[in-house]
Design a protein around this motif. Structure first.
Motif, mmCIF file in Angstrom:
data_model
loop_
_atom_site.group_PDB
_atom_site.id
_atom_site.type_symbol
_atom_site.label_atom_id
_atom_site.label_comp_id
_atom_site.label_asym_id
_atom_site.label_seq_id
_atom_site.Cartn_x
_atom_site.Cartn_y
_atom_site.Cartn_z
ATOM 1 N N UNK B 142 2.209 -11.738 -4.637
ATOM 2 C CA UNK B 142 0.844 -11.539 -4.134
ATOM 3 C C UNK B 142 0.796 -10.472 -3.032
ATOM 4 N N UNK B 144 2.803 -7.834 -2.480
ATOM 5 C CA UNK B 144 2.953 -6.482 -3.050
ATOM 6 C C UNK B 144 1.721 -6.078 -3.842
ATOM 7 N N UNK B 145 1.170 -7.020 -4.612
ATOM 8 C CA UNK B 145 0.017 -6.696 -5.451
ATOM 9 C C UNK B 145 -1.220 -6.404 -4.607
ATOM 10 N N UNK B 146 -1.437 -7.192 -3.554
ATOM 11 C CA UNK B 146 -2.591 -6.942 -2.677
ATOM 12 C C UNK B 146 -2.450 -5.573 -2.008
ATOM 13 N N UNK B 148 -0.634 -2.927 -3.092
ATOM 14 C CA UNK B 148 -0.771 -1.864 -4.093
ATOM 15 C C UNK B 148 -2.232 -1.686 -4.503
ATOM 16 N N UNK B 149 -2.920 -2.817 -4.683
ATOM 17 C CA UNK B 149 -4.334 -2.746 -5.059
ATOM 18 C C UNK B 149 -5.117 -2.059 -3.947
#
Lengths: 186, 186
Positions: B142, B144-146, B148-149
């Motif tokens: 979560x 890394x994804x937040x 990157x987003x």
């Protein structure tokens, strides 16, 4: 060994990865790669422009697979679902080459220039996905955002996969679900 | 002009951007930048390591602003809302330097090496945001994804802003809303 060189390309790739792992990318020469593969430098250059290209030659066919899969999804599919289908196809292909992918990742992680090249490759994949979505009638910024989100999911799932027993397609699905939860504010 | 050099750094930055725009980044020398600013090369090198750093010297303080804003959001904030607050702060700062940002973007768009450097900068910003989220107890993927987003939203809003009359903070909000809609399958 005769003049016919069965799977010269595959042998060069294996020899290069082994040497990059043993000595480091910088310290390895094309002459050494060719010798390790039992081939000539001339044969090396018939397959690869330079020693870096051994690590990135697959990018073109990965991009083709992503784009053609994206293009073959029904027009009615939501952009993120079309992207998910493309990533699943790419994940399935990479899954077949897990050991190669791991070795390659170790080499790249040890070299700043190769990491930069990898970033550029991912940016190109994202641009190709966004172009394809636009061609299918998705407007911007939705097309760019769906493509960027897809590549972020792919990259993060790939990193997990390198150190994980789970399959890449499964990790891609889980990362995409996680991104959906994150952007929903969970 | 006396020995005291008021705003030498700002003058060097302006002179460099003007010359990069007129002649191209590659064709411009540090001597020319210093001369255009009415300063010496010695003064240039007191402020910048090389001519490329003129374009990237702001990355450190942008990262500091993103990280400190992210860190100052309540622990109860959802990761994506904490990221949105950080992006809003960065957007507000860049908004004050719109003309500079536009000129800089034109220079970078014309040079492959600078585009690569920009990709690396964005990857570093994403890594710093992910680290900060992890420090705040957000688990991976979560975090890394937040991150990157968030950087994808920032990059796409920034590109729109360069060719648009709207404010960057507004474009960042709109792009984030669009990402939420895209990942929700709309």
């Amino acid at each position: 060994m005769g003049r016919w060189e069965p799977d010269a390309r595959g042998r060069l790739e294996q020899a290069a990865l082994a040497l990059y792992g043993e000595r480091g990318f910088e310290q390895t020469t094309v002459a050494e790669i060719a010798a390790r593969a039992g081939l000539t430098e001339r044969t090396f250059f018939r397959h690869f422009a330079d020693k870096r290209e051994v690590l990135f030659a697959g990018a073109g066919s990965l991009q083709d697979l992503l784009v053609s899969t994206l293009d073959s999804t029904p027009d009615s599919a939501a952009p993120i679902d079309a992207i998910a289908a493309a990533l699943a196809a790419a994940g399935a292909r990479l899954q077949e080459r897990r050991e190669y992918a791991r070795q390659r990742q170790t080499v790249i992680a040890a070299n700043a220039e190769l990491q930069e090249r990898e970033l550029i490759k991912l940016a190109s994949l994202s641009a190709a996905l966004a172009d394809t979505l636009r061609r299918r009638g998705v407007t911007d910024p939705a097309a760019s955002l769906a493509a960027e989100a897809g590549i972020a999911v792919f990259r993060i799932a790939f990193e997990l996969w390198i150190n994980d027993q789970r399959d890449l397609p499964q990790l891609i699905r889980e990362s995409l679900d996680e991104l959906k939860a994150v952007t929903a504010g969970e």
